[in-house]
Design an enzyme around this catalytic site. Sequence first.
Site, PDB file in Angstrom:
ATOM      1  N   GLU A 197     -18.228 -20.744 -11.642  1.00 43.89           N
ATOM      2  CA  GLU A 197     -17.538 -21.945 -12.534  1.00 43.89           C
ATOM      3  C   GLU A 197     -16.847 -22.736 -11.922  1.00 43.89           C
ATOM      4  O   GLU A 197     -15.519 -22.879 -12.540  1.00 43.89           O
ATOM      5  CB  GLU A 197     -17.315 -21.375 -13.817  1.00 43.89           C
ATOM      6  CG  GLU A 197     -18.138 -20.571 -14.465  1.00 43.89           C
ATOM      7  CD  GLU A 197     -17.872 -20.200 -16.086  1.00 43.89           C
ATOM      8  OE1 GLU A 197     -16.710 -20.144 -16.478  1.00 43.89           O
ATOM      9  OE2 GLU A 197     -18.778 -20.189 -16.938  1.00 43.89           O
ATOM     10  N   GLU A 285     -25.120 -16.651 -16.227  1.00 41.97           N
ATOM     11  CA  GLU A 285     -24.457 -16.049 -17.344  1.00 41.97           C
ATOM     12  C   GLU A 285     -24.702 -16.581 -18.778  1.00 41.97           C
ATOM     13  O   GLU A 285     -24.561 -17.262 -19.073  1.00 41.97           O
ATOM     14  CB  GLU A 285     -22.860 -16.006 -17.206  1.00 41.97           C
ATOM     15  CG  GLU A 285     -22.142 -15.405 -15.888  1.00 41.97           C
ATOM     16  CD  GLU A 285     -20.772 -15.845 -16.049  1.00 41.97           C
ATOM     17  OE1 GLU A 285     -20.178 -15.955 -17.211  1.00 41.97           O
ATOM     18  OE2 GLU A 285     -19.960 -15.688 -14.800  1.00 41.97           O
TER      19      GLU A 285
HETATM   20  C1  IPT Z   1     -17.279 -17.163 -17.918  1.00 46.04           C
HETATM   21  C2  IPT Z   1     -16.757 -16.712 -16.851  1.00 46.04           C
HETATM   22  O1  IPT Z   1     -17.511 -17.200 -15.529  1.00 46.04           O
HETATM   23  C3  IPT Z   1     -16.693 -15.114 -16.694  1.00 46.04           C
HETATM   24  O2  IPT Z   1     -16.232 -14.711 -15.449  1.00 46.04           O
HETATM   25  C4  IPT Z   1     -16.095 -14.465 -17.860  1.00 46.04           C
HETATM   26  O3  IPT Z   1     -14.950 -15.075 -17.855  1.00 46.04           O
HETATM   27  C5  IPT Z   1     -16.892 -15.127 -19.101  1.00 46.04           C
HETATM   28  O4  IPT Z   1     -16.984 -16.279 -19.096  1.00 46.04           O
HETATM   29  C6  IPT Z   1     -16.063 -14.821 -20.473  1.00 46.04           C
HETATM   30  O5  IPT Z   1     -16.123 -13.429 -20.587  1.00 46.04           O
HETATM   31  S1  IPT Z   1     -16.444 -18.783 -18.399  1.00 46.04           S
HETATM   32  C7  IPT Z   1     -17.225 -19.469 -19.598  1.00 46.04           C
HETATM   33  C8  IPT Z   1     -16.709 -18.812 -20.899  1.00 46.04           C
HETATM   34  C9  IPT Z   1     -16.796 -20.864 -19.735  1.00 46.04           C
END
Ligand code: IPT
Length: 961
Positions: A197, A285
């Site tokens: 990100e 994700e």
């Molecule tokens: C995203 C991250 O890439 C991951 O590492 C983790 O932090 C996850 O969120 C939340 O659990 S950040 C996203 C919510 C913008």
Amino acid sequence: MPGSLRRRPTVLLAAFAAAAALWAPTGAPAAAQTAAGKAAHRVTYDRYSLMVDGKRVLLWSGEFHYFRLPSPDLWRDVLEKIKAAGFNGVSLYFHWGYHSPAPGVYDFTGVRDVDRLLRLTEELGLYVVARPGPYINAETTGGGFPAWLKNVPGRARSSDPGYTRAYREWLAHINPIIARHQVTRGGSVIAYNAENEYAANTDAAYMEDIQKQARAAGIDVPITHNQCCDASWTPTWASGQGAVQIPGVDDYPQAFECREPDVWGTWGEGVTERLSDDAPVYAAEYQAGAIDLGKAGYERCRDLTGPAFMKVYYKSNLIASGATMFGYYMSFGGTNWGRLGQPNDVYTSYDYGAAITENRQLTAKYDEFKRQGLFTTTVAPLTKTDPAPAPASDAAAVHTEARANPDTRTQFVLVRHPDRTTDADASATLTWNAPDGAYRVPVRVKGRDAKVLVAGYDMGGQRLAVSSSELLTHTAAGGRDVAVFYGTEGVPGMTVLRYASEPTVKVLDGKVRAAYDGKGNLRLDYTHRGLARVLITGGGRRPLLLLLGTDAEAATFWKSGGVLVRGGSLVRSARVAGRTVHLRADTDEPADIEVFADTSRMTVNGAPVPSRRTSAGTLVGRVPGPGGVRLPALTGWRAAAEAPEADPGFDDRDWTVADRTTTVSPIKPKTLPVLYADDYGYHHGHVWYRGRFTATGEETEVRLNAITGKGGIYQVWLNGRYLGSAAGGEQKDADEPVNPDPGPGTFAVPPGLLKKGETAVLAVLVENMGHNDDWTADDVRHKQPRGLVGATVAGDPGPITWKIQGAARTDRVRGPLNNGGLYGERTGWHLPGFPDRSWTPASPAARRVGPGVTWYRTEFRLDLPKGHDVPLTLRFGGGSGAPHRVLIYVNGWGLGEYVAGGPQRDFTLPAGILRQRGTNTLALAVIAEGDATVGPVGLHAVAVHRGGVPVSDVPSPGGTS
Ligand code: IPT
């Protein structure tokens, strides 16, 4: 999770360009042999999907953090469960700080043996998206950065030379491990994710260099990135300097407020955007759980992201986006053991409300993953689809949307409510121009639900014309096809199959009406109820055993290596050898397990089980349930109070002098010298300070500021007298004003305590709850100090000279995050074998502790039955008295911090760390802010399963080894 994330995702319907680009890696010829003798494969991709040796792959992966499960044998347990849920891949972060206690020092052994992890994924046939950062976020301390990076000048996540030297060191260690496990060398790694990100304060040269380092280390699989949220976050790394081959997007449509699990779509539609015309759409994700920001407990997070959400959002996304690469975050969350957590967003548990709980239990979400995963990884035409005209619905209350495979013409139709959050019961008839003809298909959406229906599909040796039931999976066995369809309980369904002539239909079970129209269509009508079985023979095709069930029935199926199995609480693997099927399975009660293969004998976990053939041509075996388990009560406690550091006469001659006047941290101290713990090499857990000054006798109060990370406290003694405690502060985000007074504490000096001209000793114990993340890549968050940031004594005494002490040395086996600098931790009170016989016999619940630090130790013997899996937790009763917190050590491993009144009372004790058959040492460090009683404390069995995986004891050296 970024505090500054305020923008919400928006839906962007990407323009679909016609041309498909094909990218072939260099140096990996098809079907070549690797040095290790393993078959090398070619990994390519185009705008539709990844391909392995030219064959399209729909990557359906779940995120797993090995560092949150410090028992390598349990990696197998969880990965087998992930695989059994229908996933064909896992997404793995690699955690720099977990492996590196100091610059130049790296550890990949024991619980850090990621080579072993990657061998396991290879053995289990799970593709891996390797995500080594260098920055990973993940609500872990420093977002995965080693804490020593706080002392390295130069902005992290930029091409600054200081940071560059540091991250190249990490990549030089991790990349070769990843490289040798690539699919192109016969391994499991199918893609490599650069950074995480990377959306704020970006530096393209840095992004480019990460990829150069990877290529130089032999990484030749496609490089991906997970962009935050939507295309409004730029750069997306789809083009220009630093661009990756497959840019992906992270989608968290439900956000993270678990207190209101019925409020859906806080962060939007969750439709993964196409960022590149040349690469597949990648949901890097996709939300599969949540951190518990509102401290509602993870069960509420599981509700927020439960089966209904999964049905509606995942299926909508599948059809709306055409994504063929998915990473569901998390499939199993695990534990922030030691000091792994990032304090703003999480506590010890990182259960995440995931499909597989922190204690490795399967949930209703697991069932839903299985329903979707078996489908998406079975039906090959899903790997290449374009948007297509949807069947017309005759009711506005039922929305349809479609994609089709341009080669096979197979259609996939999403059926849901137009408003995804309504729980209405709506029916419609679809006029469906399917590849095999026009059909009128009645559908019904009952409550929050969505369905993906299939038409025009070559299903093994069969032809599926259309169905209002969802396809779970199908397989071929013993010269026939077996297919499983399912639908909402009590709702009618219809399925049409194509034949050259009228086939023979035999209903073996349930109520199913069959009608052949003379034009090739065999129409089956039924109501979804239990599991109906229909045997269809003739008609110019090989036989078909058609199984028509409900959602619940669908969840009883397992598929392993093409073998379809039904029953048991988990089927880890199935293998047919001759006429025998060998299963590895878990049961919670005596169960029938049915195998849809042409076999006559069954073994389960290596032992033959009685079995019989059924009229449906299947084999049913009877498998015993688990045996009983008795857990010992925790008795034989001994107690000892500590904190000798508070005593003015304490010998601190070996402590580090704290006299620095400058710091790399962008946050400057309120008073000098700099007292930041990290600046003196103390990065994790508690630190002690001792300040000496010559008293005037006029001192009125001690004024301190400390930054602990959210939820931490600090405690103060003057000349051995306890003055009190205060909450540790925080420095705000970069885009918020500098906090001029973080974690303030004012402590009155008792009259007469200090004498003019005498040396006074101020002792301060400061907790470090973990390091902040660096989501905004500005250094302000992750280089935020820990420890004292200001100290003055009112009354104008002489200058204070300071000494600091933290963790004595890194525990070679348990790693740098395991323990901090309490006196007991420095002298091994947490370790097995520590001689505690001189301690006072007293159990936590029966004794009142005073302010400061008190330890309890006991041993307990477990004799858990072999061939069983009995996940245990340590459960705390509420305690009483002053606020207190407890560091939990099992066999020397720091398994978490209980905070009285906090959201967590059950602490996972992973098998392996816990000797399942043997003696265990439990040590509790109670840090009380006043007089308090802890507990009661006891062992609790989460479940008892027959099955499990063999778990050997994780080495847990005592103080002398
Ligand atoms: C995203 C991250 O890439 C991951 O590492 C983790 O932090 C996850 O969120 C939340 O659990 S950040 C996203 C919510 C913008």
